[in-house]
Structure formats: structure tokens, C-alpha cells
Design a protein around this motif. Sequence first.
Motif, PDB file in Angstrom:
ATOM      1  N   ILE A  21      48.450  42.641  51.213  1.00 52.63           N
ATOM      2  CA  ILE A  21      47.833  42.932  49.919  1.00 52.63           C
ATOM      3  C   ILE A  21      46.433  43.509  50.140  1.00 52.63           C
ATOM      4  CG2 ILE A  21      47.019  41.945  47.739  1.00 52.63           C
ATOM      5  CD1 ILE A  21      49.277  39.872  48.016  1.00 52.63           C
ATOM      6  N   ILE A  22      46.230  44.751  49.691  1.00 54.14           N
ATOM      7  CA  ILE A  22      44.958  45.445  49.928  1.00 54.14           C
ATOM      8  C   ILE A  22      44.052  45.440  48.694  1.00 54.14           C
ATOM      9  CG2 ILE A  22      45.845  46.936  51.766  1.00 54.14           C
ATOM     10  CD1 ILE A  22      46.138  49.158  49.642  1.00 54.14           C
ATOM     11  N   PHE A  23      44.615  45.096  47.533  1.00 50.60           N
ATOM     12  CA  PHE A  23      43.812  45.064  46.313  1.00 50.60           C
ATOM     13  C   PHE A  23      44.493  44.153  45.306  1.00 50.60           C
ATOM     14  CE2 PHE A  23      42.233  46.592  42.208  1.00 50.60           C
ATOM     15  CZ  PHE A  23      40.866  46.701  42.451  1.00 50.60           C
ATOM     16  N   GLU A  24      43.663  43.483  44.506  1.00 54.66           N
ATOM     17  CA  GLU A  24      44.195  42.602  43.465  1.00 54.66           C
ATOM     18  C   GLU A  24      43.325  42.731  42.229  1.00 54.66           C
ATOM     19  OE1 GLU A  24      44.968  37.798  42.650  1.00 54.66           O
ATOM     20  OE2 GLU A  24      44.523  38.542  44.686  1.00 54.66           O
ATOM     21  N   GLY A  25      43.968  42.800  41.065  1.00 51.35           N
ATOM     22  CA  GLY A  25      43.196  42.907  39.835  1.00 51.35           C
ATOM     23  C   GLY A  25      44.097  43.009  38.628  1.00 51.35           C
ATOM     24  N   ASN A  26      43.469  43.110  37.445  1.00 55.39           N
ATOM     25  CA  ASN A  26      44.257  43.294  36.229  1.00 55.39           C
ATOM     26  C   ASN A  26      44.668  44.764  36.093  1.00 55.39           C
ATOM     27  OD1 ASN A  26      42.043  44.741  35.126  1.00 55.39           O
ATOM     28  ND2 ASN A  26      41.183  42.888  34.224  1.00 55.39           N
ATOM     29  N   PRO A  75      53.173  55.202  51.405  1.00 55.51           N
ATOM     30  CA  PRO A  75      53.634  54.441  50.234  1.00 55.51           C
ATOM     31  C   PRO A  75      52.735  53.244  49.951  1.00 55.51           C
ATOM     32  CG  PRO A  75      54.978  53.883  52.133  1.00 55.51           C
ATOM     33  CD  PRO A  75      54.029  54.950  52.591  1.00 55.51           C
ATOM     34  N   ILE A  76      52.537  52.961  48.674  1.00 47.44           N
ATOM     35  CA  ILE A  76      51.837  51.758  48.227  1.00 47.44           C
ATOM     36  C   ILE A  76      52.731  51.075  47.193  1.00 47.44           C
ATOM     37  CG2 ILE A  76      49.849  50.865  46.942  1.00 47.44           C
ATOM     38  CD1 ILE A  76      48.157  53.033  48.168  1.00 47.44           C
ATOM     39  N   ILE A  77      52.810  49.756  47.259  1.00 45.81           N
ATOM     40  CA  ILE A  77      53.726  49.012  46.400  1.00 45.81           C
ATOM     41  C   ILE A  77      52.950  48.166  45.395  1.00 45.81           C
ATOM     42  CG2 ILE A  77      55.580  47.297  46.348  1.00 45.81           C
ATOM     43  CD1 ILE A  77      56.137  48.053  49.295  1.00 45.81           C
ATOM     44  N   LEU A  78      53.292  48.311  44.129  1.00 45.97           N
ATOM     45  CA  LEU A  78      52.749  47.434  43.084  1.00 45.97           C
ATOM     46  C   LEU A  78      53.582  46.169  43.041  1.00 45.97           C
ATOM     47  CD1 LEU A  78      51.992  49.437  39.812  1.00 45.97           C
ATOM     48  CD2 LEU A  78      50.367  48.338  41.357  1.00 45.97           C
ATOM     49  N   THR A  79      52.947  45.035  43.199  1.00 39.50           N
ATOM     50  CA  THR A  79      53.667  43.775  43.162  1.00 39.50           C
ATOM     51  C   THR A  79      53.007  42.837  42.150  1.00 39.50           C
ATOM     52  OG1 THR A  79      54.669  42.069  44.567  1.00 39.50           O
ATOM     53  CG2 THR A  79      52.360  42.635  45.012  1.00 39.50           C
ATOM     54  N   GLY A  80      53.697  41.792  41.799  1.00 36.83           N
ATOM     55  CA  GLY A  80      53.162  40.856  40.815  1.00 36.83           C
ATOM     56  C   GLY A  80      54.288  40.065  40.172  1.00 36.83           C
ATOM     57  N   TYR A  81      53.938  38.973  39.530  1.00 35.36           N
ATOM     58  CA  TYR A  81      54.929  38.138  38.868  1.00 35.36           C
ATOM     59  C   TYR A  81      55.651  38.920  37.766  1.00 35.36           C
ATOM     60  CZ  TYR A  81      53.286  33.882  41.192  1.00 35.36           C
ATOM     61  OH  TYR A  81      52.989  32.920  42.132  1.00 35.36           O
ATOM     62  N   HIS A 138      58.990  50.188  51.578  1.00 34.01           N
ATOM     63  CA  HIS A 138      58.608  48.777  51.664  1.00 34.01           C
ATOM     64  C   HIS A 138      57.716  48.494  52.875  1.00 34.01           C
ATOM     65  CE1 HIS A 138      60.160  45.992  48.620  1.00 34.01           C
ATOM     66  NE2 HIS A 138      60.997  46.962  48.321  1.00 34.01           N
ATOM     67  N   SER A 139      57.504  49.491  53.700  1.00 34.92           N
ATOM     68  CA  SER A 139      56.571  49.316  54.822  1.00 34.92           C
ATOM     69  C   SER A 139      55.123  49.474  54.358  1.00 34.92           C
ATOM     70  CB  SER A 139      56.866  50.346  55.916  1.00 34.92           C
ATOM     71  OG  SER A 139      56.551  51.660  55.469  1.00 34.92           O
ATOM     72  N   GLY A 140      54.939  49.922  53.117  1.00 36.42           N
ATOM     73  CA  GLY A 140      53.595  50.168  52.608  1.00 36.42           C
ATOM     74  C   GLY A 140      52.833  48.885  52.288  1.00 36.42           C
ATOM     75  N   LYS A 141      51.535  49.040  52.166  1.00 40.23           N
ATOM     76  CA  LYS A 141      50.680  47.929  51.734  1.00 40.23           C
ATOM     77  C   LYS A 141      50.908  47.677  50.246  1.00 40.23           C
ATOM     78  CE  LYS A 141      48.417  47.115  55.606  1.00 40.23           C
ATOM     79  NZ  LYS A 141      48.420  45.799  56.278  1.00 40.23           N
ATOM     80  N   LYS A 142      50.449  46.505  49.771  1.00 41.54           N
ATOM     81  CA  LYS A 142      50.733  46.114  48.396  1.00 41.54           C
ATOM     82  C   LYS A 142      49.463  45.918  47.572  1.00 41.54           C
ATOM     83  CE  LYS A 142      55.228  43.974  49.278  1.00 41.54           C
ATOM     84  NZ  LYS A 142      56.098  42.790  49.041  1.00 41.54           N
ATOM     85  N   ILE A 143      49.618  46.172  46.280  1.00 42.68           N
ATOM     86  CA  ILE A 143      48.569  45.896  45.303  1.00 42.68           C
ATOM     87  C   ILE A 143      49.114  44.854  44.342  1.00 42.68           C
ATOM     88  CG2 ILE A 143      47.292  46.852  43.347  1.00 42.68           C
ATOM     89  CD1 ILE A 143      47.152  49.483  44.898  1.00 42.68           C
ATOM     90  N   LEU A 144      48.372  43.778  44.160  1.00 38.16           N
ATOM     91  CA  LEU A 144      48.838  42.658  43.346  1.00 38.16           C
ATOM     92  C   LEU A 144      48.289  42.759  41.923  1.00 38.16           C
ATOM     93  CD1 LEU A 144      50.223  39.897  43.009  1.00 38.16           C
ATOM     94  CD2 LEU A 144      48.136  38.837  43.924  1.00 38.16           C
ATOM     95  N   VAL A 145      49.203  42.823  40.956  1.00 32.98           N
ATOM     96  CA  VAL A 145      48.828  42.861  39.551  1.00 32.98           C
ATOM     97  C   VAL A 145      48.662  41.419  39.062  1.00 32.98           C
ATOM     98  CG1 VAL A 145      49.431  43.666  37.234  1.00 32.98           C
ATOM     99  CG2 VAL A 145      50.208  44.956  39.243  1.00 32.98           C
ATOM    100  N   SER A 146      47.447  41.073  38.677  1.00 31.77           N
ATOM    101  CA  SER A 146      47.172  39.726  38.171  1.00 31.77           C
ATOM    102  C   SER A 146      47.210  39.733  36.649  1.00 31.77           C
ATOM    103  CB  SER A 146      45.793  39.249  38.645  1.00 31.77           C
ATOM    104  OG  SER A 146      45.763  39.164  40.051  1.00 31.77           O
ATOM    105  N   SER A 147      47.870  38.756  36.080  1.00 37.20           N
ATOM    106  CA  SER A 147      47.915  38.635  34.616  1.00 37.20           C
ATOM    107  C   SER A 147      48.159  37.181  34.257  1.00 37.20           C
ATOM    108  CB  SER A 147      49.014  39.524  34.022  1.00 37.20           C
ATOM    109  OG  SER A 147      50.249  39.269  34.637  1.00 37.20           O
ATOM    110  N   THR A 148      47.710  36.796  33.087  1.00 39.32           N
ATOM    111  CA  THR A 148      47.895  35.421  32.639  1.00 39.32           C
ATOM    112  C   THR A 148      49.338  35.209  32.201  1.00 39.32           C
ATOM    113  OG1 THR A 148      47.371  35.932  30.335  1.00 39.32           O
ATOM    114  CG2 THR A 148      45.511  35.419  31.800  1.00 39.32           C
ATOM    115  N   ILE A 149      49.745  33.965  32.109  1.00 34.36           N
ATOM    116  CA  ILE A 149      51.098  33.657  31.653  1.00 34.36           C
ATOM    117  C   ILE A 149      51.290  34.145  30.214  1.00 34.36           C
ATOM    118  CG2 ILE A 149      50.442  31.338  30.910  1.00 34.36           C
ATOM    119  CD1 ILE A 149      53.883  32.483  32.310  1.00 34.36           C
ATOM    120  N   GLU A 150      50.225  34.102  29.409  1.00 35.51           N
ATOM    121  CA  GLU A 150      50.327  34.596  28.031  1.00 35.51           C
ATOM    122  C   GLU A 150      50.590  36.097  27.996  1.00 35.51           C
ATOM    123  OE1 GLU A 150      48.380  30.784  28.156  1.00 35.51           O
ATOM    124  OE2 GLU A 150      47.798  32.675  29.140  1.00 35.51           O
TER     125      GLU A 150
END
Length: 369
Positions: free
Chosen positions: A352-357, A147-153, A237-249
Motif C-alpha cells: 500500500i503506497i497511499f491511503e485516504g478518502n 499498474p496501480i490497484i485501488l483497494t478498500g472495503y 495484480h503485481s502493482g502497488k495498491k492505494i487504500l480507499v478509506s471510508s466510514t461504515i456509514e
Amino acid sequence: MLKKDKQTSEFKEIVLNNIPLIDVRAPIEYEKGAFFNSINIPILNNEERHIIGICYKEKGNEEATKLGYKLVSGKIKENRLNSWINFIKANPNSILYCFRGGSRSRIAQEWIVETLKEDIFRLRGGYKAFRNYLIENLSVENQNYTPIILTGYTGSGKTKILKKINNSIDLEGIANHRGSSFGSHVSPQPTQINFENNLAYDLIKKQNKNFQHLIFEDEGRNIGKNFIPQDFYNFFHSGKKILVSSTIEERIENTLIEYVVDAQKEYIKVYGVEDGLTEWFNYIYSSMERLKKKLGGDRFKKVLDELNFAYKTQLSTQKIDYHKYWIELFLKEYYDPMYSYTLQKDKDNNKIIFEGNSTDIIEYLKSLK
């Protein structure tokens, strides 16, 4: 040669091929839980089932069966038989089931074969056996992927990414809920049983494609009134996470589209323009009321004032941009502080194994198998 008692327990084939199912149980049973691609065409309605159940307790199976044949005879039998046959003609590979694969589906099968002069299968073990099969496929030992989890604000567009990835499991989609304090759709959520059944269906289909990874959104255990089974929740939820980065706009715009534009369309479709907007506003308002203590009095009043202003402005000008002000306040004052702690914890634990838009993440995920 026709056989009046053909049975199948090829549950996996039913899932993979979306085979139509005819549920002959009473409506009250069907409403509690059924299967994807099933239709309820009961052999006994709720009242008849109740009457026969009393007879069974008082006089035994033989008398209850006789009463059943008596209640479902003549025009009543003809109408129910025709309903089954019409569905089967439109869906030739249909399969019958009742609760345990007992007398109700067997009798329906006999009547259909006698009239249609064609074989039809029924589920061996009925609803109970198929349900057990699906629940087994939610067990940790049957998850053959990483499993891989997409995370982000909140508002970063995680669900939009999931929909563009073939090897994803959209838990919010299965639960018919957006997964937040304002996440309800106009249409109801599935029962807990149906949520579990539909989740199992999706997992079986995805695992049959031999994906090495399945992608999930970073959900809490509860999605509206539905809840993810604890062992399965712990597993993904034991999987690694990928962080979705985005601006507040970007986040404000995503939230505006999902929770204002699209949500209002749902309400308008059901209630009409004027009543639909009123129902939408009342829902958002009541959802905020439930969060009053967490927001605190001053912040709650500020957000509520902005919501009221945006709503009144929309009614008078048809402009929606003013909704961005209460959305921004809510993201910054409510959601972001809660998420910041979790994000820092994930970073500290190297989860977190990767971060990007969105574009970067879709390309990265498509590079995985």
C-alpha cells in the motif's frame, strides 16, 4: 478508379477511431463474439450457412459457392445489399469483415462497390486476424505502463473514483457486472470473447495516450461469468495498491445507492414498478441463498429477516432506509472478515503506497501521469 478488393489491416486505427464495422457472418457466429462498434448484417442467415456448409463438405468449394449465389439472389440479395448500403451511407468509413476475410466479405464488397459506385474496405484476415491482434494486446509484453490497484472495503466507492480518473480501466464496467455476489445487472454480461475484445480496445486506447500508470480496481479473477485472462490478471495484480478509506456509514450509503436504488431502477425500467421490485427482491434473495453456508445459519437468518422487513416496509411506505440494516449486517458479517486478512497481508508486504478518502485519492492519482 474503383477497386473491388480493397483490404486493410490497420487494426490499431480501427480501435483508436472507433471505425464502424459491418460483420457479414451469420448471426450464430456474431453472438459468440464480435467487435466493439460492429453491426451484424449477414450475407447468409444461420440456415443458409448450415445448408452451404453441408454442400461444401459433400461437393467442395465450387458447388458451395454456386449454391450460395442461388440462395442469396433476387429480393433476398436486394434486401441485404440495401441494408449494407444504408448503414454505409450513415457511416461512410465502415469496414466489412467475415470470419477469415474470405469469400463472404469479398462478395459483399463486390456487390456494394458495383451498386454504390464507391470504394469500401474489408478486413484483411477478417474476424480471426483482428481477434488475434486484440488478444496480443492483452499479453504482458504489450503492457507499457505501471499498474496501480485501488483497494478498500466493500462499499468504499472504488468504482466511483475510477470513473473520475482518465487513466483507469473499469473492469466491472467492461464486464457489465458490479463484481460482487449481488453484482448482476438486468442486462446480460458480454460473452467471454467480447469481454476480452472490449478490454483490449480500452487498453489500446489508454496506452496510446502514453499514461505512465493505469489504475485498476482490486478484482478477483472472475467478474460474474467473465474471467480475466490469467497472465493479464497476474500482471495488473503485481502493482502497488492505494487504500480507499471510508466510514461504515459511507459504505452503507454507497451500497444502498448502488445495490438498492440504482438496481431497482434497472428492474423497474424493464419490468415495470410492481414486477420490477419483485424481480429485484427475488434476485437479492437468491443471491443470499447461495451464500448461506458461508454466512452460517444464524447470521443468514438474521440478514434475511432484515431484508424481508426492509422490502415489505418499502412496499408499504416507499421508504428505503430500512435496507441499511441488512446491508450493514452483510458488510460486517460477510465481506469485512474476508477483506481484513487480505488488507493486513498487503500492509505487511508494503504493497500500500497511499491511503485516504475519495477526495485525497483522486488528487493523488491526478498528480500521477
